[in-house]
Enzyme design. Sequence first.
Site, PDB file in Angstrom:
ATOM      1  N   ARG A   1     -18.661   1.326  25.418  1.00  0.00           N
ATOM      2  CA  ARG A   1     -19.158   0.799  26.691  1.00  0.00           C
ATOM      3  C   ARG A   1     -20.409   1.581  27.042  1.00  0.00           C
ATOM      4  NH1 ARG A   1     -18.791   0.323  32.489  1.00  0.00           N
ATOM      5  NH2 ARG A   1     -17.897   2.386  32.891  1.00  0.00           N
TER       6      ARG A   1
ATOM      7  N   ARG B   1     -18.774  -2.687  37.538  1.00  0.00           N
ATOM      8  CA  ARG B   1     -17.709  -1.790  37.977  1.00  0.00           C
ATOM      9  C   ARG B   1     -18.205  -0.992  39.175  1.00  0.00           C
ATOM     10  NH1 ARG B   1     -14.595   0.565  32.520  1.00  0.00           N
ATOM     11  NH2 ARG B   1     -14.153  -1.497  31.634  1.00  0.00           N
TER      12      ARG B   1
ATOM     13  N   GLU C   1     -13.832   1.640  36.597  1.00  0.00           N
ATOM     14  CA  GLU C   1     -13.062   0.402  36.760  1.00  0.00           C
ATOM     15  C   GLU C   1     -12.182   0.480  38.020  1.00  0.00           C
ATOM     16  OE1 GLU C   1     -10.628  -0.394  33.367  1.00  0.00           O
ATOM     17  OE2 GLU C   1     -11.114  -2.521  33.428  1.00  0.00           O
TER      18      GLU C   1
ATOM     19  N   GLU D   1      -6.572   6.631  27.991  1.00  0.00           N
ATOM     20  CA  GLU D   1      -6.030   5.406  27.369  1.00  0.00           C
ATOM     21  C   GLU D   1      -6.122   5.457  25.844  1.00  0.00           C
ATOM     22  OE1 GLU D   1      -7.139   1.581  29.265  1.00  0.00           O
ATOM     23  OE2 GLU D   1      -7.691   0.989  27.236  1.00  0.00           O
TER      24      GLU D   1
ATOM     25  N   ARG E   1     -12.001   9.778  24.287  1.00  0.00           N
ATOM     26  CA  ARG E   1     -13.143   8.988  24.745  1.00  0.00           C
ATOM     27  C   ARG E   1     -14.319   9.941  24.606  1.00  0.00           C
ATOM     28  NH1 ARG E   1     -11.966   4.134  28.137  1.00  0.00           N
ATOM     29  NH2 ARG E   1     -10.475   3.109  26.786  1.00  0.00           N
TER      30      ARG E   1
ATOM     31  N   CYS F   1      -6.107  -0.519  23.744  1.00  0.00           N
ATOM     32  CA  CYS F   1      -6.209  -1.845  24.352  1.00  0.00           C
ATOM     33  C   CYS F   1      -7.074  -2.744  23.471  1.00  0.00           C
ATOM     34  CB  CYS F   1      -6.832  -1.723  25.746  1.00  0.00           C
ATOM     35  SG  CYS F   1      -6.864  -3.278  26.642  1.00  0.00           S
TER      36      CYS F   1
ATOM     37  N   THR G   1      -8.946  -4.960  24.234  1.00  0.00           N
ATOM     38  CA  THR G   1     -10.247  -5.261  24.844  1.00  0.00           C
ATOM     39  C   THR G   1     -11.345  -4.329  24.329  1.00  0.00           C
ATOM     40  OG1 THR G   1      -9.805  -3.793  26.714  1.00  0.00           O
ATOM     41  CG2 THR G   1      -9.231  -6.098  27.007  1.00  0.00           C
TER      42      THR G   1
ATOM     43  N   ARG H   1     -20.085   5.486  25.970  1.00  0.00           N
ATOM     44  CA  ARG H   1     -18.832   6.087  25.498  1.00  0.00           C
ATOM     45  C   ARG H   1     -18.228   5.250  24.389  1.00  0.00           C
ATOM     46  NH1 ARG H   1     -14.742   2.015  25.794  1.00  0.00           N
ATOM     47  NH2 ARG H   1     -14.206   1.460  27.926  1.00  0.00           N
TER      48      ARG H   1
HETATM   49  P1  ADP Z   1     -14.632   3.895  30.817  1.00  0.00           P
HETATM   50  O1  ADP Z   1     -16.096   3.819  30.996  1.00  0.00           O
HETATM   51  O2  ADP Z   1     -14.242   5.030  29.936  1.00  0.00           O
HETATM   52  O3  ADP Z   1     -14.056   2.580  30.411  1.00  0.00           O
HETATM   53  P2  ADP Z   1     -14.336   4.000  33.739  1.00  0.00           P
HETATM   54  O4  ADP Z   1     -14.941   2.666  33.999  1.00  0.00           O
HETATM   55  O5  ADP Z   1     -13.085   4.345  34.496  1.00  0.00           O
HETATM   56  O6  ADP Z   1     -13.938   4.221  32.210  1.00  0.00           O
HETATM   57  O7  ADP Z   1     -15.429   5.108  34.012  1.00  0.00           O
HETATM   58  C1  ADP Z   1     -15.138   6.448  33.753  1.00  0.00           C
HETATM   59  C2  ADP Z   1     -16.055   7.388  34.500  1.00  0.00           C
HETATM   60  O8  ADP Z   1     -17.360   7.282  33.981  1.00  0.00           O
HETATM   61  C3  ADP Z   1     -16.150   7.115  35.990  1.00  0.00           C
HETATM   62  O9  ADP Z   1     -16.247   8.337  36.684  1.00  0.00           O
HETATM   63  C4  ADP Z   1     -17.454   6.366  36.082  1.00  0.00           C
HETATM   64  O10 ADP Z   1     -18.070   6.454  37.357  1.00  0.00           O
HETATM   65  C5  ADP Z   1     -18.259   7.119  35.053  1.00  0.00           C
HETATM   66  N1  ADP Z   1     -19.449   6.382  34.615  1.00  0.00           N
HETATM   67  C6  ADP Z   1     -19.512   5.198  33.980  1.00  0.00           C
HETATM   68  N2  ADP Z   1     -20.774   4.833  33.742  1.00  0.00           N
HETATM   69  C7  ADP Z   1     -21.547   5.825  34.259  1.00  0.00           C
HETATM   70  C8  ADP Z   1     -22.938   6.058  34.323  1.00  0.00           C
HETATM   71  N3  ADP Z   1     -23.822   5.192  33.815  1.00  0.00           N
HETATM   72  N4  ADP Z   1     -23.370   7.205  34.922  1.00  0.00           N
HETATM   73  C9  ADP Z   1     -22.498   8.087  35.429  1.00  0.00           C
HETATM   74  N5  ADP Z   1     -21.178   7.928  35.385  1.00  0.00           N
HETATM   75  C10 ADP Z   1     -20.703   6.814  34.817  1.00  0.00           C
HETATM   76  C1  CIR Z   2      -4.436  -6.082  31.663  1.00  0.00           C
HETATM   77  O1  CIR Z   2      -3.909  -6.634  30.701  1.00  0.00           O
HETATM   78  O2  CIR Z   2      -4.925  -6.711  32.605  1.00  0.00           O
HETATM   79  C2  CIR Z   2      -4.463  -4.573  31.695  1.00  0.00           C
HETATM   80  N1  CIR Z   2      -3.635  -4.089  30.640  1.00  0.00           N
HETATM   81  C3  CIR Z   2      -5.885  -4.043  31.576  1.00  0.00           C
HETATM   82  C4  CIR Z   2      -6.739  -4.723  30.533  1.00  0.00           C
HETATM   83  C5  CIR Z   2      -8.145  -4.213  30.565  1.00  0.00           C
HETATM   84  N2  CIR Z   2      -8.325  -3.179  29.633  1.00  0.00           N
HETATM   85  C6  CIR Z   2      -8.745  -1.973  29.929  1.00  0.00           C
HETATM   86  O3  CIR Z   2      -8.969  -1.614  31.073  1.00  0.00           O
HETATM   87  N3  CIR Z   2      -8.947  -1.177  28.904  1.00  0.00           N
END
Ligand code: ADP
Ligand code: CIR
Length: 373
Positions: free
Chosen positions: A293, A324, A329, A236, A240, A284, A286, A128
């Site tokens: 990601r 994660r 997350e 956020e 995305r 963010c 980060t 993403r």
């Molecule tokens: P982001 O990846 O956008 O930072 P999250 O960590 O919250 O946000 O993940 C968002 C969604 O994407 C969640 O439902 C997570 O389980 C899903 N996800 C992340 N990586 C994978 C993957 N490799 N396969 C399937 N779903 C995934």
């Molecule tokens: C922090 O400062 O801990 C929160 N604002 C989260 C930082 C991590 N960033 C994110 O999940 N995109």
Amino acid sequence: KYLKDSRYGDKLKRLMSIKVLYPNNLMAKHFDFGYFDGLSDSMKGSLLTVCNSGIENEDSGMGCYAMQPEDYDRFKPFFSKVIADYHRVPEGKVHINDWSLAGVRGIPAGGKLDLSLLGLPPLSMRVRVGRNLADFPLPGAMTKQDRLNMETKMCQAFAKLIAMSQYGGRYHSLTPGHKDHISDAEYQNLVKSHLMFKNMADDPYLATAGISSDWPHGRGCYVSADKGFIIWVGEEDHLRIMCMKTGTLLNEVFDRLKAALDVVESIPGLQFAKSPTFGYVTSCPTNLGTGMRASVHLKVPNLTADGTDKKAKAVCKPLGLSVRGMGGEHTPIGADGTVDISPSARFCIKEAEIIVALYKGIKLLKEREEGKG
Ligand code: ADP
Ligand code: CIR
């Protein structure tokens, strides 16, 4: 002298104590009272809005969110320190975007990042990127009307994708009364299938940044007919944009995302916010730079034998990987020991290097899981 200022005194007082008591809060660590004092009144107010999440949540690791696409550049003396510290790059280093795999080290002969070469079965793969439109405030500063206008603008772009044979699909809106509105049950199903984001309203970091305000207005997701290309609206970041697939060839999701991004970026009127120094702008710091990601869901039963992600995290950290849970997350790991693995780096790294880092990281992690390496 700063604390006596009736407009900002309370926030500055909190900031000063966080600086002492919470050394991991990078916003507080790098907040320079002298720099603040030299700003105009409106800039002072804006900087404190940027810092509000970390002032209200002392335990923040980052502690700030950009509110306008220009914030990273107009508050550069502040942000460049925070960014250099978090991303461990020298201050002043300029981010360059590059998706070309040519010349990146660690790619198997033939150029295929094929997980079956590592003896792995098909895994759920996802890449993403966070993107924001240059002509709207960032999510933390959007009004309800801004959120609705942005959703309307994106629906015009989605109509173009839906008309294309390689995408098709539909938009799902959470906005009450929207023509593409979905029921709560449909929304929950999309979240369970990893196609849609969780309700952010109860995340205190996002709430105090204003990012989850007006939930669920202006929120939704476009999903392609084959469910492999998805665009989230109103999380956020404005957008995305991601590709997902179960398979072994990481190139498939990476290449498809690049091609789809080129299509989205060529739609008239859609211009992504970019900084000359910091690359793609994200809410963010980060996520800044690539906004990327790249992850897989990988089963590591030995490293999670105690039912927690503790050991997996300890092994992954020196490999430059983040761990994660199965819902993303801050969610729990799978009962069978499956975790979400992704390279941690986003800034001052090429997109191509991130996907190769995922391949190399999985190889090393598999060895550790099997007690080798
Ligand atoms: P982001 O990846 O956008 O930072 P999250 O960590 O919250 O946000 O993940 C968002 C969604 O994407 C969640 O439902 C997570 O389980 C899903 N996800 C992340 N990586 C994978 C993957 N490799 N396969 C399937 N779903 C995934
Ligand atoms: C922090 O400062 O801990 C929160 N604002 C989260 C930082 C991590 N960033 C994110 O999940 N995109």
